[in-house]
Structure formats: structure tokens, C-alpha cells
Design a protein around this motif. Structure first.
Motif, PDB file in Angstrom:
ATOM      1  N   ASP A   1       1.057   0.155  -4.898  1.00 13.36           N
ATOM      2  CA  ASP A   1       0.402   1.462  -4.842  1.00 13.36           C
ATOM      3  C   ASP A   1       1.450   2.526  -4.533  1.00 13.36           C
ATOM      4  O   ASP A   1       1.969   2.587  -3.421  1.00 13.36           O
ATOM      5  N   GLU A   2       1.758   3.359  -5.516  1.00  9.66           N
ATOM      6  CA  GLU A   2       2.787   4.402  -5.388  1.00  9.66           C
ATOM      7  C   GLU A   2       4.063   3.816  -4.779  1.00  9.66           C
ATOM      8  O   GLU A   2       4.579   4.312  -3.771  1.00  9.66           O
ATOM      9  N   PRO A   3       4.629   2.773  -5.385  1.00  9.93           N
ATOM     10  CA  PRO A   3       5.691   2.020  -4.711  1.00  9.93           C
ATOM     11  C   PRO A   3       6.995   2.764  -4.512  1.00  9.93           C
ATOM     12  O   PRO A   3       7.720   2.484  -3.557  1.00  9.93           O
ATOM     13  N   THR A   4       7.343   3.708  -5.381  1.00  9.60           N
ATOM     14  CA  THR A   4       8.671   4.331  -5.301  1.00  9.60           C
ATOM     15  C   THR A   4       8.679   5.675  -4.597  1.00  9.60           C
ATOM     16  O   THR A   4       9.700   6.356  -4.576  1.00  9.60           O
TER      17      THR A   4
ATOM     18  N   PRO B   1       0.820  -1.216   0.000  1.00 15.91           N
ATOM     19  CA  PRO B   1       0.000   0.000   0.000  1.00 15.91           C
ATOM     20  C   PRO B   1       0.848   1.258   0.000  1.00 15.91           C
ATOM     21  O   PRO B   1       2.052   1.224   0.272  1.00 15.91           O
ATOM     22  N   GLN B   2       0.198   2.373  -0.293  1.00 11.08           N
ATOM     23  CA  GLN B   2       0.921   3.648  -0.337  1.00 11.08           C
ATOM     24  C   GLN B   2       1.482   4.003   1.035  1.00 11.08           C
ATOM     25  O   GLN B   2       2.572   4.557   1.143  1.00 11.08           O
ATOM     26  N   GLU B   3       0.754   3.677   2.084  1.00  6.94           N
ATOM     27  CA  GLU B   3       1.215   3.918   3.447  1.00  6.94           C
ATOM     28  C   GLU B   3       1.132   2.608   4.210  1.00  6.94           C
ATOM     29  O   GLU B   3       0.095   1.949   4.219  1.00  6.94           O
ATOM     30  N   SER B   4       2.234   2.202   4.833  1.00  9.16           N
ATOM     31  CA  SER B   4       2.299   0.925   5.536  1.00  9.16           C
ATOM     32  C   SER B   4       2.603   1.164   7.011  1.00  9.16           C
ATOM     33  O   SER B   4       3.494   1.937   7.355  1.00  9.16           O
TER      34      SER B   4
END
Length: 297
Positions: free
Chosen positions: A154-157, A82-85
Motif C-alpha cells: 500500500d503506497e510502498p515507495t 501498509p501505508q503507515e506502519s
């Protein structure tokens, strides 16, 4: 498997009076890296929530690997970055990956997972002490350790430096060659253009375009011609095939055209001096903006 790895059929999703998805039909083929793009509010997050089994569709059906994404058997074959983990801050990187590995029936070896995410040198560091880019790499490792057949990125980089991004995409390419199905959402359209086999553009809960990056670029068929000259804006706008023209304070002109060859021929034949010529094809970002009228994916 021979069918679709992910399939949404006539999917609708409402939140009160808000229609987030409207009759969405989407098939993602096995072993394919698909970029799902759209402006904020397009319905991407809702669609992925349905694919992960976190939401129920209001209408239609969602299938992942031939099964219900809410079933434990299906979820065990799916990885999500996810974008925020919320990472386990008190655990070391190795402890966190080992813990997650124990939750799956056939996980990857811990060392293999750490190497894939370029985390072997950081195995003893606590997750709470990682930099932003290192934390994203740990999120990637946790998504991969279960040995998933389907992987959501989701937005990995976000937060990664240039070297980490390069290493990350090399790892993703290895995963894709191994037959995994990957669904990507990103604001970095140049990454989607470079890595995706297929691009799906959404807006207002519907699919606007679906094809290879090259096909989407070709759909708008424009090129940008840049050079420096003494021509004023009105003169540039009257060159053959010019659809748009800009001139900055240093005399650098940027022209948009579907016929760059005719434009350059006319420029040469006019005898007008020019320099620093550059011709570039339409990018995926150009196609995205044309389709959605937006500047953000």
C-alpha cells in the motif's frame, strides 16, 4: 495452486448507510502483480481490509489462497506493507526483523530479508532513528520475513528517494519471478504502469476497468503532440483530428488527437514553421483520468 490466489465474489460492504463496495467480483491470479487503482473513496482500502481479514463482508464471499482470510493458517501466508506502519522504535532493524520472523512457521532467513530490503548496513540502527525512506524499507522487510505467498503493498515507495525506489522495485521483481502474488495500491501511476501485469480501476465501490496497462492506454486511443510554432489557438483547433489544444505563454502547443499522423501531415503540408516536435502515446494516468474523471489515484 491452480485457482485464484485472491477471489472476491459478489462482495458488498456497508458502514451504516454508506455503501463502500457493491457486488464486487475480482480474481487475482497466482504470480501476478496487480495494481488496484482508484480515486480517494473508491473502495480500495475496504477491499484490501476484506482480503486481509480485517473486515467482514456484508454480502458475498472473500477467499485468499483458497481459505478464509480471517483464519490463522491463511494469515500466516500473507504479508502486508501498509501505508503507515507502527514500527518498534526501541528495537534495532535486525531485532525487529528477527522478532517478526519468530511469529511465522517458515520465515525467510533474517539476513536474506535484510538484503532484500537493502537494510544490511542498517541492521544495528534503532527503528526510531530511521529516515522516512528507511522506515518504509523496514516495513517492507517486516512484510516479507514471513515468506508470504501473497503480498499487499500500500503506497510502498512514499518517502523513498530515487535510488531506494529503484532498489525496491528490483526486489519486487525478484519476488514476482519467484511466484509470489502481489497486490499494489499507489498514487504513482507511472510505477503501476511500469511494474504491473494487470491494472484494476475502481470507483464508487465498483470496478470500472480491468486489463493490462497497455490495454487500458489503448482504450482511450489518444496521443499528445507538442511543438512550438506561431499558430494561435484557433488555428491549432482546426487542424485535422485535434480534440483538445493548449498554448502556453512561450508558444508551446499541446494537442490531443487520435490521429497524430494525419495531424502532422497537415501541419507539414501547410508550410507552417514549427520546432521541438514531440509525440507521446496516452499514459496510464490519461486512461485513469478518462475513466474516473479524477486526477488522483
Amino acid at each position: 495452486m491452480t485457482g485464484a490466489a485472491i477471489e472476491l465474489s459478489g462482495v458488498g460492504k456497508t458502514f451504516g448507510r454508506v455503501q463502500a463496495l457493491q457486488g464486487l467480483d475480482l480474481e487475482v491470479r497466482p504470480g501476478e502483480l496487480t495494481a488496484l487503482l482508484g480515486p480517494n473513496g473508491a473502495g480500495k482500502t475496504t477491499a484490501i481490509g476484506l482480503m486481509l481479514g480485517l473486515l467482514r463482508p456484508t454480502a458475498g464471499a472473500v477467499r485468499v489462497l483458497g481459505g478464509d482470510p480471517r483464519d490463522a493458517t491463511t494469515r500466516a501466508q500473507v504479508g502486508s506493507m501498509p501505508q503507515e506502519s507502527a514500527l518498534p522504535a526501541a528495537l534495532t532493524v535486525r531485532e525487529a526483523v528477527t522478532l517478526f520472523a519468530r511469529m511465522y512457521p517458515s520465515p525467510l532467513p533474517v539476513d536474506e530479508t535484510l538484503a532484500l530490503a537493502d537494510l544490511l548496513p542498517l541492521g544495528g540502527r534503532r527503528a526510531g532513528a530511521l529516515s522516512g525512506g528507511q522506515a518504509r524499507r523496514l516495513a517492507f522487510a517486516l512484510a516479507m520475513v514471513g515468506n508470504p505467498a501473497v503480498l499487499y503493498l500500500d503506497e510502498p515507495t512514499t518517502g523513498m528517494d530515487a535510488g531506494s525506489r529503484q532498489g525496491f522495485w528490483a526486489a519486487v521483481e525478484r519476488l514476482k519471478r519467484g511466484g509470489r502474488t502481489i497486490l499494489l495500491t499507489t498514487h504513482y501511476l507511472e510505477e503501476a504502469e511500469r511494474t504491473a501485469d494487470r491494472v484494476v480501476v475502481m470507483n464508487a465501490g465498483r470496478i470500472l476497468a480491468d486489463g493490462t496497462p497497455g490495454a487500458l492506454r489503448s482504450s482511450i486511443a489518444t496521443s499528445h503532440v507538442r511543438f512550438q510554432s506561431d499558430l494561435v489557438l484557433t488555428e491549432l483547433q482546426h487542424l485535422p483530428g485535434v480534440e483538445g489544444a493548449e498554448v502556453d505563454e512561450r508558444g508551446h502547443a499541446t494537442l490531443t488527437t487520435r490521429t497524430p499522423e494525419a495531424l502532422l501531415t497537415a501541419l507539414v503540408q501547410s508550410g507552417t514553421p514549427f520546432s521541438q516536435l514531440e509525440v507521446t502515446r496516452a499514459s496510464l494516468e490519461d486512461a485513469f483520468m478518462s475513466l474516473t474523471g479524477s486526477v488522483k489515484a
